[in-house]
Design a protein around this motif. Structure first.
Motif, PDB file in Angstrom:
ATOM      1  N   LEU A   1       4.459 -17.726  -6.940  1.00 54.39           N
ATOM      2  CA  LEU A   1       3.154 -18.375  -6.747  1.00 54.39           C
ATOM      3  C   LEU A   1       2.378 -18.376  -8.076  1.00 54.39           C
ATOM      4  N   CYS A   2       2.403 -17.261  -8.774  1.00 53.15           N
ATOM      5  CA  CYS A   2       1.708 -17.181 -10.080  1.00 53.15           C
ATOM      6  C   CYS A   2       2.321 -18.151 -11.090  1.00 53.15           C
ATOM      7  N   ASP A   3       3.668 -18.240 -11.111  1.00 55.16           N
ATOM      8  CA  ASP A   3       4.334 -19.189 -12.026  1.00 55.16           C
ATOM      9  C   ASP A   3       3.805 -20.605 -11.791  1.00 55.16           C
TER      10      ASP A   3
ATOM     11  N   ILE B   1       0.993 -21.620 -10.173  1.00 48.78           N
ATOM     12  CA  ILE B   1      -0.439 -21.758 -10.496  1.00 48.78           C
ATOM     13  C   ILE B   1      -0.602 -21.912 -12.006  1.00 48.78           C
ATOM     14  N   GLU B   2       0.147 -21.090 -12.734  1.00 48.74           N
ATOM     15  CA  GLU B   2       0.058 -21.111 -14.194  1.00 48.74           C
ATOM     16  C   GLU B   2       0.530 -22.461 -14.752  1.00 48.74           C
ATOM     17  N   SER B   3       1.648 -22.953 -14.225  1.00 53.27           N
ATOM     18  CA  SER B   3       2.172 -24.203 -14.777  1.00 53.27           C
ATOM     19  C   SER B   3       1.277 -25.385 -14.410  1.00 53.27           C
ATOM     20  N   LYS B   4       0.607 -25.317 -13.269  1.00 57.79           N
ATOM     21  CA  LYS B   4      -0.269 -26.431 -12.883  1.00 57.79           C
ATOM     22  C   LYS B   4      -1.669 -26.287 -13.474  1.00 57.79           C
ATOM     23  N   GLY B   5      -1.989 -25.081 -13.981  1.00 57.39           N
ATOM     24  CA  GLY B   5      -3.253 -24.904 -14.705  1.00 57.39           C
ATOM     25  C   GLY B   5      -4.458 -24.571 -13.851  1.00 57.39           C
ATOM     26  N   GLN B   6      -4.243 -24.019 -12.655  1.00 60.99           N
ATOM     27  CA  GLN B   6      -5.382 -23.650 -11.811  1.00 60.99           C
ATOM     28  C   GLN B   6      -5.912 -22.267 -12.203  1.00 60.99           C
ATOM     29  N   ARG B   7      -7.150 -21.991 -11.857  1.00 62.57           N
ATOM     30  CA  ARG B   7      -7.745 -20.668 -12.064  1.00 62.57           C
ATOM     31  C   ARG B   7      -7.641 -19.938 -10.726  1.00 62.57           C
ATOM     32  N   ALA B   8      -7.131 -18.706 -10.719  1.00 64.24           N
ATOM     33  CA  ALA B   8      -6.924 -18.066  -9.414  1.00 64.24           C
ATOM     34  C   ALA B   8      -6.909 -16.551  -9.462  1.00 64.24           C
ATOM     35  N   TYR B   9      -7.328 -15.978  -8.320  1.00 62.22           N
ATOM     36  CA  TYR B   9      -7.017 -14.599  -7.987  1.00 62.22           C
ATOM     37  C   TYR B   9      -5.794 -14.699  -7.071  1.00 62.22           C
ATOM     38  N   VAL B  10      -4.799 -13.862  -7.309  1.00 61.32           N
ATOM     39  CA  VAL B  10      -3.614 -13.885  -6.443  1.00 61.32           C
ATOM     40  C   VAL B  10      -3.356 -12.480  -5.908  1.00 61.32           C
ATOM     41  N   GLY B  11      -3.201 -12.384  -4.594  1.00 62.69           N
ATOM     42  CA  GLY B  11      -2.991 -11.078  -3.974  1.00 62.69           C
ATOM     43  C   GLY B  11      -1.659 -10.973  -3.259  1.00 62.69           C
ATOM     44  N   LYS B  12      -0.934  -9.879  -3.551  1.00 57.56           N
ATOM     45  CA  LYS B  12       0.256  -9.548  -2.764  1.00 57.56           C
ATOM     46  C   LYS B  12      -0.264  -8.839  -1.515  1.00 57.56           C
ATOM     47  N   VAL B  13       0.030  -9.371  -0.367  1.00 59.79           N
ATOM     48  CA  VAL B  13      -0.505  -8.810   0.878  1.00 59.79           C
ATOM     49  C   VAL B  13       0.127  -7.441   1.162  1.00 59.79           C
ATOM     50  N   ASN B  14      -0.729  -6.502   1.615  1.00 59.03           N
ATOM     51  CA  ASN B  14      -0.255  -5.177   2.024  1.00 59.03           C
ATOM     52  C   ASN B  14      -0.389  -5.033   3.534  1.00 59.03           C
ATOM     53  N   MET B  15       0.692  -4.509   4.133  1.00 61.92           N
ATOM     54  CA  MET B  15       0.691  -4.424   5.601  1.00 61.92           C
ATOM     55  C   MET B  15       1.829  -3.485   6.016  1.00 61.92           C
ATOM     56  N   ASP B  16       1.491  -2.327   6.594  1.00 57.12           N
ATOM     57  CA  ASP B  16       2.549  -1.353   6.910  1.00 57.12           C
ATOM     58  C   ASP B  16       2.535  -0.876   8.354  1.00 57.12           C
ATOM     59  N   THR B  17       1.736  -1.494   9.204  1.00 53.23           N
ATOM     60  CA  THR B  17       1.703  -1.044  10.599  1.00 53.23           C
ATOM     61  C   THR B  17       1.225  -2.172  11.526  1.00 53.23           C
TER      62      THR B  17
ATOM     63  N   TYR C   1       4.922 -23.374  -2.207  1.00 55.63           N
ATOM     64  CA  TYR C   1       3.831 -23.080  -3.150  1.00 55.63           C
ATOM     65  C   TYR C   1       3.575 -24.249  -4.105  1.00 55.63           C
ATOM     66  N   ASN C   2       4.635 -24.959  -4.489  1.00 48.84           N
ATOM     67  CA  ASN C   2       4.442 -26.146  -5.308  1.00 48.84           C
ATOM     68  C   ASN C   2       3.563 -27.163  -4.599  1.00 48.84           C
ATOM     69  N   LYS C   3       3.869 -27.357  -3.323  1.00 46.18           N
ATOM     70  CA  LYS C   3       3.089 -28.327  -2.543  1.00 46.18           C
ATOM     71  C   LYS C   3       1.657 -27.836  -2.344  1.00 46.18           C
ATOM     72  N   ALA C   4       1.505 -26.552  -2.011  1.00 45.55           N
ATOM     73  CA  ALA C   4       0.178 -26.003  -1.683  1.00 45.55           C
ATOM     74  C   ALA C   4      -0.758 -26.086  -2.894  1.00 45.55           C
ATOM     75  N   VAL C   5      -0.294 -25.573  -4.035  1.00 44.19           N
ATOM     76  CA  VAL C   5      -1.157 -25.543  -5.222  1.00 44.19           C
ATOM     77  C   VAL C   5      -1.463 -26.977  -5.678  1.00 44.19           C
ATOM     78  N   GLY C   6      -0.455 -27.846  -5.616  1.00 45.97           N
ATOM     79  CA  GLY C   6      -0.656 -29.248  -5.980  1.00 45.97           C
ATOM     80  C   GLY C   6      -1.694 -29.914  -5.086  1.00 45.97           C
ATOM     81  N   ARG C   7      -1.605 -29.640  -3.801  1.00 47.43           N
ATOM     82  CA  ARG C   7      -2.548 -30.238  -2.839  1.00 47.43           C
ATOM     83  C   ARG C   7      -3.975 -29.765  -3.099  1.00 47.43           C
ATOM     84  N   LEU C   8      -4.125 -28.485  -3.370  1.00 46.89           N
ATOM     85  CA  LEU C   8      -5.470 -27.938  -3.618  1.00 46.89           C
ATOM     86  C   LEU C   8      -6.083 -28.537  -4.892  1.00 46.89           C
ATOM     87  N   LEU C   9      -5.273 -28.631  -5.936  1.00 47.90           N
ATOM     88  CA  LEU C   9      -5.792 -29.219  -7.183  1.00 47.90           C
ATOM     89  C   LEU C   9      -6.158 -30.679  -6.974  1.00 47.90           C
TER      90      LEU C   9
END
Ligand code: ZN
Length: 410
Positions: free
Chosen positions: A119-121, A123-139, A90-98
């Motif tokens: 992931l939220c930590d 995003i917050e520390s790098k200062g991006q604006r985001a919607y973050v979703g915990k994926v739901n999947m049960d079947t 996540y450090n790499k991903a958010v950094g790359r996007l910014l």
């Protein structure tokens, strides 16, 4: 343009700079003069991407959607049960996007509560604006990566509370059923109820490839169509972002328009795993809200510049088979989709998306003449030429500064 704190406070003609500065009580020494070849654009908005799939970006494109999920994606996402692995990627991903100028993102995480909080930590520390979703999947997914319905809902509630407790205006939890195929009726119903109670945004996938569409039809014979599966569970709201929508029927498009949902156009992904070709013009003509999505890693690029180019290429390819007079997507429109279009799709167009007095300063400083620029400029280039060259040929080297809500993050 004048910026105070995080807000754009004026936009005035530079020719009258002395009187403008005086009028707004601004000290001359704080003025930033841009050089030739430099300009500001609004920050880029990625309306659909999967942060954990950054771990496999640029690989695993040899299967179509359903096989791609079970061969590559589920095993990769399951690794995010390990918080250390999650933090690393996540450090790499958010950094790359910014670094690529993506100031706002709608992220899918994984099913893991802890990893989503990490992931939220980040995003917050790098200062991006985001919607973050915990994926739901049960079947209909492997046992090693399946949630129990009850846990899925409970963890989602915990995740929502933990994000809201941060009181960070840049961070919003988003309800994220992966897609109809991997969610039971009970789970969909509970998530719809949760969305109604919390009034939070929703994101999911719809009508991405033909095998998936046929499968969803078999799974939910009581519904009219794919969009109706979500509608029956109260998941189509003015705050819903639906990714793909390649094979939506007339009835589905009408329903999506009526419910004021947005579509995320993920052209690279649709081409890379051979899902299909979306006629984005059709959506725009109908007045449906549209933003662009990178959909990494079914899309192989994390860059919104690539999302623009892919949408332009797909539109051009599609135009070849259309009757004369069909209006392909011009580059200016692709640029608008990746800024104001994305903001509108995410319901943030009163805050970001373009430079208007009162909006937050989310911006990129572009320098076309930076050392090692991937393109050349000439003395006779107009400002419009420079913008066009950047959209078609630029990359992160040209994005020299990135601002989110007035804070410099690159
Ligand atoms: Zn996706």
């Amino acid at each position: 343009m004048g910026v105070t704190g995080n807000k754009i406070v004026f936009i005035e003609d530079a020719d009258n700079s002395d009187s403008v500065l005086e009028h707004h009580g601004i000290d001359k020494s704080t003025v930033r003069h841009l050089k030739n070849g430099q300009f500001f654009t609004p920050g880029f908005i990625d309306t659909h991407t999967h942060a954990p799939q950054y771990a496999m970006l640029g690989t695993a494109l040899d299967k179509e959607l359903c096989d791609w999920l079970s061969w590559y994606t589920f095993p990769t996402e399951a690794k995010f049960a390990d918080p250390e692995f999650a933090a690393h990627i996540y450090n790499k991903a958010v950094g790359r996007l910014l670094n690529n100028g993506t100031t706002t993102v709608s992220y899918f995480g994984t099913t893991h509560l802890k990893a989503c909080q990490i992931l939220c930590d980040i995003i917050e520390s790098k200062g991006q604006r985001a919607y973050v979703g915990k994926v739901n999947m049960d079947t209909n997914c492997p046992e090693y990566y399946r949630e129990l319905t009850e846990n899925s809902v409970e963890d989602t509630k915990r995740f929502i509370d933990s994000v809201l407790d941060r009181k960070n205006p840049l961070l919003t939890p988003v309800i994220t059923p992966r897609f109809a195929g991997t969610c039971s009726r009970e789970l969909l119903q509970k998530l719809g109820q949760l969305a109604q109670e919390t009034q939070l945004p929703i994101q999911t996938h719809i009508s991405e490839c033909t095998t998936e569409c046929a499968w969803v039809k078999d799974l939910f014979p009581e519904t009219q169509n794919y969009a109706d599966v979500y509608d029956k569970h109260n998941l189509l709201t003015p705050k819903t972002i639906l990714a793909h929508g390649v094979y939506l029927t007339e009835a589905e498009l009408n329903l999506i328009k009526k419910r004021k949902c947005a579509l995320s156009h993920c052209a690279n992904s649709n081409a890379s795993i051979r899902s299909g070709i979306l006629d984005v013009r059709e959506l725009l003509n109908r007045g449906i809200k549209v933003g662009l999505g990178t959909d990494m890693s079914a899309g192989y690029s994390p860059s919104v510049l690539d999302a623009m180019r892919s949408s332009l290429l797909v539109s051009n390819v599609l135009t070849v088979r259309q009757p004369q007079g069909y209006q392909w997507l011009p580059y200016k429109e692709a640029f608008k989709l990746s800024t104001l279009g994305g903001a509108t799709a995410m319901g943030l167009d009163d805050v970001i998306g373009n430079f208007q007095v009162g909006k937050d300063f989310d911006a990129l400083l572009i320098d076309c003449d930076v050392t090692h620029s991937p393109f050349d400029t000439y003395p006779w280039d107009t400002m419009e030429d420079l913008v066009q060259k950047f959209i078609y040929q630029g990359d992160d080297r040209n994005i020299t500064e990135v601002y989110v809500s007035g804070r410099r993050v690159k």
